[in-house]
Write a protein that holds these residues in place. Structure first.
Motif, short mmCIF file in Angstrom:
data_model
loop_
_atom_site.label_atom_id
_atom_site.label_comp_id
_atom_site.label_asym_id
_atom_site.label_seq_id
_atom_site.Cartn_x
_atom_site.Cartn_y
_atom_site.Cartn_z
N LEU A 102 19.34 16.72 80.20
CA LEU A 102 17.92 17.00 79.97
C LEU A 102 17.57 16.96 78.49
CD1 LEU A 102 15.18 17.84 81.14
CD2 LEU A 102 15.92 20.22 80.98
N VAL A 103 18.40 17.61 77.66
CA VAL A 103 18.10 17.61 76.23
C VAL A 103 18.39 16.25 75.60
CG1 VAL A 103 18.50 20.09 76.01
CG2 VAL A 103 20.39 18.50 75.60
N SER A 104 19.22 15.43 76.25
CA SER A 104 19.44 14.08 75.76
C SER A 104 18.18 13.24 75.92
CB SER A 104 20.60 13.41 76.51
OG SER A 104 21.80 14.11 76.30
N VAL A 105 17.45 13.53 77.00
CA VAL A 105 16.19 12.82 77.26
C VAL A 105 15.05 13.42 76.46
CG1 VAL A 105 14.51 12.21 79.04
CG2 VAL A 105 16.95 12.15 79.57
N ARG A 106 15.07 14.75 76.31
CA ARG A 106 14.01 15.46 75.57
C ARG A 106 14.64 16.30 74.47
NH1 ARG A 106 9.75 18.41 79.28
NH2 ARG A 106 8.82 18.55 77.21
N PRO A 107 15.01 15.72 73.36
CA PRO A 107 15.69 16.45 72.28
C PRO A 107 14.92 17.64 71.75
CG PRO A 107 15.81 14.07 71.93
CD PRO A 107 14.85 14.29 73.05
N ALA A 108 13.61 17.63 71.89
CA ALA A 108 12.79 18.73 71.37
C ALA A 108 13.12 20.06 72.05
CB ALA A 108 11.31 18.41 71.55
N GLY A 111 15.44 22.98 70.23
CA GLY A 111 14.86 24.03 69.42
C GLY A 111 14.30 25.19 70.22
N ASP A 112 13.89 24.91 71.46
CA ASP A 112 13.32 25.96 72.29
C ASP A 112 14.39 26.80 73.00
OD1 ASP A 112 10.75 25.07 71.68
OD2 ASP A 112 10.74 23.64 73.35
N LEU A 113 15.60 26.26 73.16
CA LEU A 113 16.64 26.94 73.92
C LEU A 113 17.77 27.49 73.08
CD1 LEU A 113 16.94 24.40 76.90
CD2 LEU A 113 15.55 26.47 76.78
N THR A 114 17.87 27.08 71.84
CA THR A 114 18.95 27.51 70.95
C THR A 114 18.86 29.00 70.66
OG1 THR A 114 19.04 25.34 69.89
CG2 THR A 114 19.96 27.18 68.66
N LEU A 115 20.04 29.63 70.51
CA LEU A 115 20.07 31.03 70.09
C LEU A 115 19.65 31.11 68.64
CD1 LEU A 115 20.78 34.01 70.36
CD2 LEU A 115 23.18 33.43 69.94
N LEU A 116 18.58 31.84 68.38
CA LEU A 116 18.01 31.95 67.05
C LEU A 116 17.56 33.39 66.86
CD1 LEU A 116 17.33 29.96 64.67
CD2 LEU A 116 15.02 29.88 65.60
N GLY A 117 18.00 34.01 65.76
CA GLY A 117 17.63 35.41 65.52
C GLY A 117 16.17 35.55 65.13
N LEU A 118 15.80 34.97 64.00
CA LEU A 118 14.42 35.04 63.52
C LEU A 118 14.24 33.95 62.47
CD1 LEU A 118 11.80 36.76 63.78
CD2 LEU A 118 12.57 38.00 61.74
N ALA A 119 13.29 33.05 62.70
CA ALA A 119 13.09 31.94 61.77
C ALA A 119 11.66 31.41 61.88
CB ALA A 119 14.09 30.81 62.04
N TRP A 120 11.23 30.78 60.81
CA TRP A 120 9.89 30.17 60.77
C TRP A 120 9.99 28.73 61.22
CZ3 TRP A 120 4.93 31.32 60.49
CH2 TRP A 120 4.02 30.32 60.18
N ASP A 121 9.19 28.38 62.21
CA ASP A 121 9.13 27.01 62.69
C ASP A 121 7.81 26.40 62.23
OD1 ASP A 121 9.28 24.62 63.99
OD2 ASP A 121 9.23 25.44 66.03
N PRO A 122 7.86 25.45 61.29
CA PRO A 122 6.63 24.89 60.73
C PRO A 122 5.90 23.92 61.65
CG PRO A 122 8.53 23.77 59.81
CD PRO A 122 9.07 24.89 60.67
#
Length: 300
Positions: A102-108, A111-122
């Motif tokens: 799925l992510v190979s077809v939709r790489p975007a 960013g929505d599924l990755t484990l991330l503590g707290l970050a700014w997404d521009p």
């Protein structure tokens, strides 16, 4: 050439026979059925009041005076013996592969599924704050099934298939699934606690390392030679701390959780088995939640 019967395979270079499971002649074992005394492997072991019995003796009642249905076959940990001992493992592998495609077809989606503590997404403008600390708790679980590189998912799925099948047969489906998910969650929790808030993490490594820890505990319980799994674990730990780009926190967190849960699973006394097993799982779950809550409070 005469054919050796199952259970009497001679050890290489010696005249001493090495017992093999009567249902799986390719698997060596040191455990025998307490009733018929035939050698049985972990997949065939059914927990009894004293020792273990083979599936045939359990189904037939083996002269106990009870109908065979009265004694349901049980695994070492008390789970139900399943016709397909790898069903959950197959499903988990399938989910990981499906997400990878799925992510190979939709790489975007990465960013929505990755484990991330707290970050700014521009992106997209005007941008937003993302991460677990912002209430995106699902990232702690979604990241467990997320891979980007072929080598990464290949190693994780080989580990899952190799370790998972034996553990699923020994623990039963529900206990095995709890082990996998809680080990993965513990790995995510420790990563969330220690890693930089804006550092992304993904992969099933935490859960797979939980299987490593559980396998070591199970082999110890069965009095098997632990050197192969310990050597393999040591090699993987060396890679964990020497290769760049590896979230070692997930490996360590998953490994610790797997050991704790497995000890509760396979060493629980028969009369208090369920309480001890649930308690071990609850301990790991509460510890993970405590870490997550504490980290969230520190970031917000």
């Amino acid at each position: 050439m005469d054919q050796q019967p199952p259970g009497d395979r001679a050890a290489a270079g010696s005249g001493v026979p090495t017992p093999t499971c009567y249902r799986h002649p390719d698997r060596e074992t040191g455990i025998s059925c307490t009733r018929c005394e035939r050698p049985i492997c972990p997949e065939c072991m059914v927990s009894a009041s004293v020792g273990f019995q083979c599936p045939d003796c359990v189904r037939q009642g083996s002269g106990t005076g009870h109908h065979s249905a009265a004694a349901r076959p049980r695994t070492l940990a008390g789970g139900s013996v399943a016709a397909d001992p790898r069903l959950v493992t197959k499903i988990l592998v399938g989910i990981n592969l499906a997400v990878f495609l799925l992510v190979s077809v939709r790489p975007a989606l990465v960013g929505d599924l990755t484990l991330l503590g707290l970050a700014w997404d521009p992106s997209p403008p005007p941008g937003s704050v993302e991460g677990v600390a912002e209430g995106q708790w699902y990232r702690l679980v979604s990241s467990m099934f997320l891979h980007q590189e072929v080598v990464h998912i290949a190693f994780n799925m080989l580990g899952l298939w190799w370790l998972g099948g034996q553990l699923e047969a020994a623990l039963g489906r529900s206990r095995y699934l709890a082990l996998y998910l809680l080990s993965g969650l513990a790995g995510s929790a420790l990563t969330y606690l220690i890693a930089a808030p804006n550092q992304g993490s993904l992969g099933a490594s935490g859960a797979v390392y939980g299987l490593f820890g559980a396998t070591a505990v199970l082999m110890r319980r069965m009095n098997y030679d632990m050197r192969p799994v310990l050597v393999l674990l040591a090699i993987n730990m060396v890679f964990t701390f020497t290769w760049g780009g590896i979230a070692w926190e997930a490996h360590v967190g998953g490994l610790i959780a797997g050991v704790v849960i497995a000890i509760g699973m396979v060493h629980a006394p028969r009369e208090r088995r369920t309480a001890v097993q649930v308690g071990a799982c609850a301990l790991v779950l509460l510890a993970s939640i405590g870490i997550i809550v504490a980290r969230t409070m520190s970031l917000t």
